[in-house]
Design an enzyme around this catalytic site. Sequence first.
Site, PDB file in Angstrom:
ATOM      1  CD  GLU A   1      -4.940  -5.727   2.562  1.00  0.00           C
ATOM      2  OE1 GLU A   1      -5.699  -4.880   3.089  1.00  0.00           O
ATOM      3  OE2 GLU A   1      -3.734  -5.841   2.846  1.00  0.00           O
TER       4      GLU A   1
ATOM      5  CD  GLU B   1      -2.992  -1.048   2.294  1.00  0.00           C
ATOM      6  OE1 GLU B   1      -4.148  -1.447   2.070  1.00  0.00           O
ATOM      7  OE2 GLU B   1      -2.641  -0.572   3.399  1.00  0.00           O
TER       8      GLU B   1
END
Length: 829
Positions: A251, A182
């Site tokens: 995710e 991320e």
Amino acid sequence: MGSSSSFLVLSLFVLSFCLTCNADQITSDARGIMINGERKILISGSVHYPRSTPEMWPDLIQKSKDGGLNTIDTYVFWDLHEPKRRQYDFTGNKDLVRFIKAIQAQGLYAVLRIGPYVCAEWTYGGFPVWLHNQPSIQLRTNNTVYMSEMQTFTTMIVDMMKKEQLFASQGGPIIISQIENEYGNVMRAYHDAGVQYINWCAQMAAALDTGVPWIMCQQDNAPQPMINTCNGYYCDQFTPNNPNSPKMWTENWSGWYKNWGGSDPHRTAEDLAFSVARFYQLGGTFQNYYMYHGGTNFGRTAGGPYITTSYDYDAPLNEYGNKNQPKWGHLRDLHLLLLSMEKALTYGDVKNVDYGTLTWATIYSYQGKSSCFFGNSNADRDVTINYGGVNYTIPAWSVSILPDCSNEVYNTAKVNSQYSTFVKKGSEAENEPNSLQWTWRGETIQYITPGRFTASELLDQKTVVEDTSDYLYYMTTVDISNDDPIWGKDLTLSVNTSGHILHAFVNGEHIGYQYALLGQFEFQFQRSITLQLGKNEITLLSATVGLTNYGPDFDMVNQGIHGPVQIIASNGSADIIKDLSNNNQWAYKAGLNGEDKKIFLGRARYNQWKSDNLPVNRSFVWYKATFDAPPGEDPVVVDLMGLGKGEAWVNGHSLGRYWPSYIARGEGCSPECDYRGPYKAEKCNTNCGNPSQRWYHVPRSFLASTDNRLVLFEEFGGNPSSVTFQTVTVGNACANAREGYTLELSCQGRAISGIKFASFGDPQGTCGKPFATGSQVFEKGTCEAADALSIIQKLCVGKYSCSIDVSEQILGPAGCTADTKRLAVEAIC
């Protein structure tokens, strides 16, 4: 519509693959990950090995496989494996190789997300805090000190996997690896150095030659050969940055985490299934649930700050490893259906038909056959479309799947799986809650002693403690003379801190404590004090509740007391301020004295335990009791209601921080939750006005049959007399399944003792949902099959599970004119 039971048998056959010992070639193109040249639909779930125990791993993996997953995903936690520089630990629940081999043993693939930054609501994002003290280091940027440490750890993990032949290119289960995590969400804050860093990450990872693809999540500028992927509640609109890369979702947040002071978040099965079906409808080929099993933040691993010890996440498998129904079952049916359509989804020709009003059809055609998805993204209205001359009604915020483009086999809004209600039962090993016999000893508060580390300034808590404890003492002295301008005046000690909790002592007296409110982690502590002529000792004990784990420069967020620390004398309109921040010599001590002596082990050689005059509601007390393990195999929890805040250990194993005195905010919960419309973490919450966490998981592998030691460190003050051990089990199971579906009813390891209600026809009422208050009661409708109750009793009572074909052939004629009949059933476990 075709038989659902036949579909399930066929789909289970699809899942009964196994990995061979031969090396696999793992490649990718725009339509998917390819294993030995064949494109795959990959359905994955995150199971973090340190959030459970090795004894739990086989069961968690088996239930994941039974739930239709073919892949298990995990982060790698740098701080666990290298707690001190170049000192490594892969024992117990840190045994990464054992975990990957457990995945392999059940024929599943693995995704290894090395990071090594992981976020994961894990303290300090998974970084070892000793990094913070390396000279000239800057984390997650183009910094040679950091990159050298990161490369050393990443290379060690890759070499470890290679040595054990665990990459798919060697015949192992690991088909994908991840570098960084991320970073695209924060890269802008690092400017050009961030771009240079991410390019270096890609080059470094590729050079490790694993033989499997590398991914970067949330990284739109991921350089080749990295595959950029999506994280979030919905990723159907995601497009990779390279037209030759597959559409991957690393995710899909199956719920959300819980905070101290926060309520319990829930994400409905209907909405989660909708997000998954829509993703595969629009060309997705890899999807991973974050989390599939959330587990427990043992020890002090919870980050945040203020992440609870429970990391249940409302995942398909709950914290203890039980199936979270109906989420587990509703998703299982979707997974099996998608896997049965694998060839069409990865090789078929694709046609999209836009019906307007946020409704569309996607048709996959392969070898003369077609499979259809009908999607409706309206949050408030059902839509009827005509396809092939037939009308189909798609409920709001749902996707219908027709594997033959004729018969609807699955709709994301139509839940046919059972609901399970869990209850906590008292341990049969204890007769009464007060049967625990407590001993105790006080924690010795630290004051200034010779030889302590000193500095003429206030230091960051991370710098001194390096995460070996939640606690750091800041100690100084103040000399007061007769001519001191503050002498004889009303005095206030004022401390500005970002250490989450502050206790203050003046000349040995505990003058009070204060903790930060959720989301407001810097505060000012002020208390009236009295000083004496001459030397005065001021001791400040700072406590953290998880180190920050996310955001740009999160590693530089202040922890501990950064000041100012002042003594304020009231002097009419103009106060007199004595600033101690940088004008005094500060002595430091990391950790509690009880931690240094390992009191939490509760061993007999520490003979200072007392059995009389048990203190209650007193700060800084260690409590100890012995207990027998509850019989059976149900998960065990300890109810710590009545205590304040602290940490709990069983036989030397830390269960994590406890804080039952922190009550969740009273607003934001609702007895009902509408699955329709975009989800957010505040949408469907329960448990407002109750302790954020009352029960704490005690894995059975921590227990002996008798003479187990429970040790508590109570920081705020509480009463241990109500502490009890309990087991978690299914209390009842209910379902409201439509005709044509094969209902599987189970008490998850216990026998079905009775059928409280059963009606096949048009029964009324709803099955118990997590948002409902009180017990949900079914009622008979206008029509029903006369013998349905007795038939189901014969099929199910006394069995651990039973399958019921919801049809008139099995349950008898219902005499209904309705197009779709339903079976409502409630079983007692």
